[in-house]
Structure formats: C-alpha cells, structure tokens
Design a protein around this motif. Structure first.
Motif, short mmCIF file in Angstrom:
data_model
loop_
_atom_site.label_atom_id
_atom_site.label_comp_id
_atom_site.label_asym_id
_atom_site.label_seq_id
_atom_site.Cartn_x
_atom_site.Cartn_y
_atom_site.Cartn_z
N ILE A 33 0.99 -1.03 0.02
CA ILE A 33 0.07 -0.08 0.07
C ILE A 33 0.99 1.31 0.06
O ILE A 33 1.64 1.26 0.95
N LYS A 34 0.67 1.98 -1.07
CA LYS A 34 1.53 3.20 -1.17
C LYS A 34 0.87 4.22 -0.27
O LYS A 34 -0.25 4.39 -0.12
N THR A 35 1.83 5.00 0.50
CA THR A 35 1.59 6.30 1.35
C THR A 35 1.84 7.66 0.86
O THR A 35 2.41 7.38 -0.26
N ASP A 36 1.62 8.53 1.40
CA ASP A 36 1.85 9.90 1.09
C ASP A 36 3.72 9.89 1.17
O ASP A 36 4.13 10.60 0.05
N ASN A 37 4.19 9.32 2.01
CA ASN A 37 5.64 9.26 2.25
C ASN A 37 6.31 8.07 1.35
O ASN A 37 5.89 7.05 1.82
N PRO A 38 7.10 8.22 0.36
CA PRO A 38 7.50 7.12 -0.38
C PRO A 38 8.34 6.21 0.32
O PRO A 38 8.59 5.17 -0.14
N LYS A 39 9.16 6.67 1.26
CA LYS A 39 9.82 5.91 2.43
C LYS A 39 8.95 4.90 3.43
O LYS A 39 9.58 4.21 3.81
#
Length: 79
Positions: A33-39
C-alpha cells in the motif's frame, strides 16, 4: 502492517525473505500500500497472510523435481 512485522511473520513461518524480496512479492501479489511518504511503506495484512500461506504450502504428494523427472524419463533437464 509494517515491513518489520512482515519479516517477523515470515521468520515465524520458517522462511526468510529480505525486505527487497517481500517488497517485490508485494508488488507482484498486490499487498503493498503506497502512502504519501515514499519511504513509508504499508502492507495489506490480509493479502500478505494469503501470500504467506501460498509460499509455505506443502509440496503435493508424488511431486517430483525436474531432475527426478529427467532421470525417470531418461532425458536431459534442458529438454
């Protein structure tokens, strides 16, 4: 679920994957699941558990490796 939790669940199941291997599997099987922060990566726990069950599945009875099949058929593995 966080990556560290995923690594722990894999270890508890008796298999050891690197973070990169889990990430690659997550992309392939759709549990990242991708979040706002790529890290900051999250994993879908339900889909991850399905994948973990799949990779820890027992080998079916009567299964033969390619090497065993090639010997039984008297042909090379490449063939």
């Amino acid at each position: 679920m966080k990556m560290q939790q995923a690594e722990l669940k894999c270890a508890q199941a008796g298999i050891y994957f690197t973070r990169q291997a889990i990430y690659d599997a997550g992309k392939k099987y759709g549990f990242t699941i991708k979040t706002d922060n790529p890290k900051n990566l999250e994993l879908d726990e339900e889909k991850f558990n399905e994948w973990l069950k799949f990779v820890t599945e027992k080998i079916p009875e009567g299964f033969q490796s390619m090497k065993e099949c090639s010997k039984a058929l008297n042909i090379s593995v490449v063939t």
